[in-house]
Design a protein around this motif. Sequence first.
Motif, PDB file in Angstrom:
ATOM      1  N   ASN A  54       0.830  -1.217   0.000  1.00  0.00           N
ATOM      2  CA  ASN A  54       0.000   0.000   0.000  1.00  0.00           C
ATOM      3  C   ASN A  54       0.857   1.257   0.000  1.00  0.00           C
ATOM      4  O   ASN A  54       0.438   2.309  -0.470  1.00  0.00           O
ATOM      5  N   GLU A  55       2.030   1.144   0.596  1.00  0.00           N
ATOM      6  CA  GLU A  55       2.986   2.247   0.619  1.00  0.00           C
ATOM      7  C   GLU A  55       4.336   1.666   0.211  1.00  0.00           C
ATOM      8  O   GLU A  55       4.561   0.465   0.370  1.00  0.00           O
ATOM      9  N   TYR A  61       7.732  10.754  -1.325  1.00  0.00           N
ATOM     10  CA  TYR A  61       7.429   9.885  -0.178  1.00  0.00           C
ATOM     11  C   TYR A  61       8.640   9.740   0.752  1.00  0.00           C
ATOM     12  O   TYR A  61       8.539   9.941   1.958  1.00  0.00           O
TER      13      TYR A  61
END
Length: 284
Positions: A93-94, A226
């Motif tokens: 998901n990340e 990120y």
Amino acid sequence: MKLLRHGPKGSEKPGVLDDEGDIRDLSGVIGDIDARFLGSEAFEEVLELDLSGLPLVGASPRLGVPVSSIGKFVCVGLNYADHAKESGMELPNEPILFMKATSAVSGPFDDVLLPKYSEKVDWEVELGVVIGREARYVSLESALDHVAGYCVVNDVSERKFQLESGGQWVKGKSCDTFGPIGPYLVTRDEVTDSSCLPLWLELNGKRVQDGNTRTMVFDVPYLVHYISHYMSLQPGDIISTGTPPGVGFAMTPPTFLKEGDIMRLGIDGLGEQQQRVVPCPAGT
Ligand code: ZN
């Protein structure tokens, strides 16, 4: 522009590949291709240089890692949808982040050493991103402004150390010579879209990885954005952005590197590497 470092290990000089494919020496213009250079105005000035005025370097010199004194080597795991599938793992998901020790960094044509007690040494062709400007909490929109360019990375991995020896992946990723980088730092202006680059790896002449950065789960701008929320990225840091399918441990039966194997790998527009696999020398 294709920046490079040429010469014997430990005493490389800065250079550049000209339009004819010849190497020109940059040591009369800059000290080295390192954090200081990448983060300075000299970097922009070099991009404007008339290469025909630089001395030619003859006789096919050894090429070293194109960035000297790399501060951080941040890697992204399971970042290709098709590779996550072959590994039998869920799509993250990340981004999954791990670090590779900078002592693993190695020239693009230097031998890869089989570590003592290793059994499952594997290959991973990856797109490397070289940071050019400090990145802290950068927005998605401005993320690429912090990228100096791109390079080919072989994220060599020992799967037993990585997956069967407890703890983090770092043990299986950090052995000496497990980070061939190069042959060039290709500046960002030469790569119009990092999201459609074919990348491949051949083992002993047989193509085993044949992917494209378009199947990345998280693209380069997102990764810079990120990662910059968890650590500052500094000029000269490298992000290795994950590997497409075709690694040895996912084969049937699993296949691992052995003495005498030859890896050849490349990315369209970024050049090619080649490494021979050799045993760890006695006494080291
Ligand atoms: Zn990897």
